[in-house]
Design an enzyme around this catalytic site. Structure first.
Site, PDB file in Angstrom:
ATOM      1  N   HIS A  48      -5.243  -3.822  -1.912  1.00 21.04           N
ATOM      2  CA  HIS A  48      -5.082  -2.838  -2.992  1.00 21.04           C
ATOM      3  C   HIS A  48      -5.112  -3.455  -4.380  1.00 21.04           C
ATOM      4  O   HIS A  48      -4.982  -2.751  -5.371  1.00 21.04           O
ATOM      5  CB  HIS A  48      -3.782  -2.051  -2.790  1.00 21.04           C
ATOM      6  CG  HIS A  48      -3.842  -1.157  -1.605  1.00 21.04           C
ATOM      7  ND1 HIS A  48      -4.360   0.116  -1.648  1.00 21.04           N
ATOM      8  CD2 HIS A  48      -3.503  -1.371  -0.314  1.00 21.04           C
ATOM      9  CE1 HIS A  48      -4.320   0.652  -0.451  1.00 21.04           C
ATOM     10  NE2 HIS A  48      -3.807  -0.231   0.382  1.00 21.04           N
ATOM     11  N   LYS A  59     -11.973  -0.202  -0.600  1.00 16.49           N
ATOM     12  CA  LYS A  59     -11.075   0.464  -1.558  1.00 16.49           C
ATOM     13  C   LYS A  59     -11.687   0.374  -2.961  1.00 16.49           C
ATOM     14  O   LYS A  59     -12.679   1.031  -3.212  1.00 16.49           O
ATOM     15  CB  LYS A  59      -9.681  -0.121  -1.411  1.00 16.49           C
ATOM     16  CG  LYS A  59      -9.070   0.383  -0.090  1.00 16.49           C
ATOM     17  CD  LYS A  59      -7.804  -0.263   0.364  1.00 16.49           C
ATOM     18  CE  LYS A  59      -7.401   0.362   1.711  1.00 16.49           C
ATOM     19  NZ  LYS A  59      -6.507  -0.500   2.494  1.00 16.49           N
ATOM     20  N   SER A 104       0.795  -1.220   0.000  1.00 17.44           N
ATOM     21  CA  SER A 104       0.000   0.000   0.000  1.00 17.44           C
ATOM     22  C   SER A 104       0.832   1.278   0.000  1.00 17.44           C
ATOM     23  O   SER A 104       0.374   2.299  -0.486  1.00 17.44           O
ATOM     24  CB  SER A 104      -0.938  -0.001   1.200  1.00 17.44           C
ATOM     25  OG  SER A 104      -0.208  -0.177   2.388  1.00 17.44           O
TER      26      SER A 104
HETATM   27  C1  LIG Z   1      -6.448  -0.656   3.963  1.00 16.34           C
HETATM   28  C2  LIG Z   1      -5.761  -1.929   4.298  1.00 16.34           C
HETATM   29  C3  LIG Z   1      -6.283  -2.794   5.258  1.00 16.34           C
HETATM   30  C4  LIG Z   1      -7.441  -2.410   6.125  1.00 16.34           C
HETATM   31  O1  LIG Z   1      -8.635  -2.408   5.443  1.00 16.34           O
HETATM   32  P1  LIG Z   1      -9.850  -1.508   6.008  1.00 16.34           P
HETATM   33  O2  LIG Z   1     -11.056  -2.112   5.387  1.00 16.34           O
HETATM   34  O3  LIG Z   1      -9.569  -0.114   5.559  1.00 16.34           O
HETATM   35  O4  LIG Z   1      -9.838  -1.640   7.492  1.00 16.34           O
HETATM   36  C5  LIG Z   1      -5.668  -4.011   5.452  1.00 16.34           C
HETATM   37  N1  LIG Z   1      -4.578  -4.350   4.739  1.00 16.34           N
HETATM   38  C6  LIG Z   1      -4.031  -3.523   3.834  1.00 16.34           C
HETATM   39  C7  LIG Z   1      -2.826  -3.949   3.085  1.00 16.34           C
HETATM   40  C8  LIG Z   1      -4.596  -2.282   3.590  1.00 16.34           C
HETATM   41  O5  LIG Z   1      -4.046  -1.435   2.719  1.00 16.34           O
END
Ligand SMILES: *Cc1c(COP(=O)(O)O)cnc(C)c1O
Length: 387
Positions: free
Chosen positions: A207, A238, A179
């Site tokens: 992602h 996302k 990320s």
């Molecule tokens: C954003 C993210 C999460 C957490 O997800 P949320 O639904 O925002 O809590 C977990 N792992 C990675 C790699 C992320 O980028």
């Protein structure tokens, strides 16, 4: 007890103080800051495909909202289990080429629930050093012996496996697309090691889901590796434009997690409207491959604009483009100058990234139009090089 005032003062002095930006959202691709008169292009969003405002998601969510209300009212194992949840789990399992899936309240909750469910005090975890905070917290909660390998370094991973694989159960955890660096895990090599050393493998596709492979299934599926991992997780917040998260794998593992993952058992189920929006998004991924083509075209425009503007850094293989600046204050100053010029990008600082590697992280989304992207790239290149 920490000295709270001293802590806040020190964070401020070191350019580490976290503060809410106080944004307004005039539309999907723009944000407005109270302190700045004009709108800014939003390069901070993970809504990569622009689905949060897609008409089909809006309709699906609105229908679920009027039919079921604003909340699920209870955990899944109580009365919070809705047909929409089960439908979404089936759709996600199919998307990820797995037997079954289980929804969680968020990706953070998924990782802190499923890792401690899989391994415990007598076990061992091998985790990439750049894994997301939710994975690190999950590892800590599990209480297992933790070995962190250098980012994307399978030689280091194998070295650690040779020396420390002895324990009862061993879990390898990676992200498929990182990320903060926007780079991709050598998944085929990790899978080979997992099989050679008899470990469980968990891949976080937060992602990558929605963006890579046929139907946007993610990088594992794109590389034909979906059947060789034990569990894959991802978020609905996302590219899928909603909120919540899932983990997918063999039915026996999913049934096990349903019994063991405390952040699943003891937490309220996803609001039906969020589940409906995510379900509409999964269906859209298959129906509209153009969404992905639009995004990759935009990514190309943005990166070539930066390169033409004189930026020599490696811009990476994905929709996440990190520009490493170095020191915290310099990174914050650059972020502020870009804001004055109409560009909103997140300054990512330690401890999220290693010390001395503070950066601006640009994420490209379908909300940004082509002309804006090339103009922004030229401005970013100029400001970065003039620094
Ligand atoms: C954003 C993210 C999460 C957490 O997800 P949320 O639904 O925002 O809590 C977990 N792992 C990675 C790699 C992320 O980028």
């Amino acid at each position: 007890m920490v000295d709270i005032a001293a802590y806040l003062k020190r964070q401020q002095k070191e350019g580490r103080l976290r503060q809410l930006p106080g944004l307004l959202h005039p539309d999907g691709g723009r944000v407005r800051l109270e302190a700045v008169a004009h709108d800014l292009l939003d390069f901070s969003s993970n809504d990569y495909l622009g689905l949060t405002r897609h008409p089909l998601l809006l309709v699906a969510a609105a229908e679920a909202l009027s039919r079921y209300g604003t909340g699920a009212g209870a955990a899944r194992l109580m009365s919070g289990d809705f047909e929409l949840h089960r439908e979404l789990e089936l759709a996600l399992a199919r998307l990820k080429e797995q037997e079954a899936a289980l929804l969680f309240g968020s990706g953070y909750l998924a990782n802190i629930g499923l890792i401690p469910a899989l391994v415990g005090r007598h076990d061992v975890i091998f985790s990439d050093k750049l894994n997301h905070a939710s994975i690190q917290d999950g590892c800590r909660l599990a209480g297992a012996r933790l070995h962190r390998f250098a980012h994307n370094d399978c030689n280091h991973l194998e070295d650690l496996l040779k020396r420390h694989r002895g324990a009862k159960e061993a879990l390898i955890v990676v992200e498929s697309l990182y990320s903060m660096d926007g780079d991709i895990c050598p998944l085929a090599d990790v899978v080979t090691l997992k099989e050679r050393y008899g470990c469980l493998l968990l891949v976080d596709e937060a992602h990558a889901t929605g963006l890579f492979g046929d139907n946007g299934a993610g990088l594992l599926a794109a590389e034909g590796l979906a059947h060789r991992v034990d569990l894959v997780m991802g978020t609905l917040g996302k590219a899928l434009g909603s909120y919540g998260a899932y983990v997918a794998g063999e039915q026996r593992l999913i049934s096990f997690l349903l019994n063991r993952a405390r952040s699943f058992i003891f937490s309220t189920a996803l609001p039906p409207a969020s589940a409906a929006a995510a379900l509409a998004a999964v269906e859209l991924l298959a129906a509209e491959p153009q969404l992905r083509q639009d995004l990759w075209h935009r990514v190309e425009i943005f990166k070539s604009g930066l390169t033409h503007g004189g930026v020599e850094a490696d811009l990476g293989p994905s929709q996440i483009v990190p520009l490493v600046v170095g020191e915290n204050q310099a990174t914050l100053a650059l972020a502020r100058r870009l804001q004055e010029r109409g560009i909103y990008a997140t300054a990512v600082r330690p401890p999220t990234v290693p010390a001395g590697q503070a950066r601006l992280r640009f994420s490209v989304t379908n909300h940004l139009d082509i002309e804006d992207l090339s103009a922004a790239a030229a401005i970013i290149a100029t400001e970065l090089l003039q620094r």
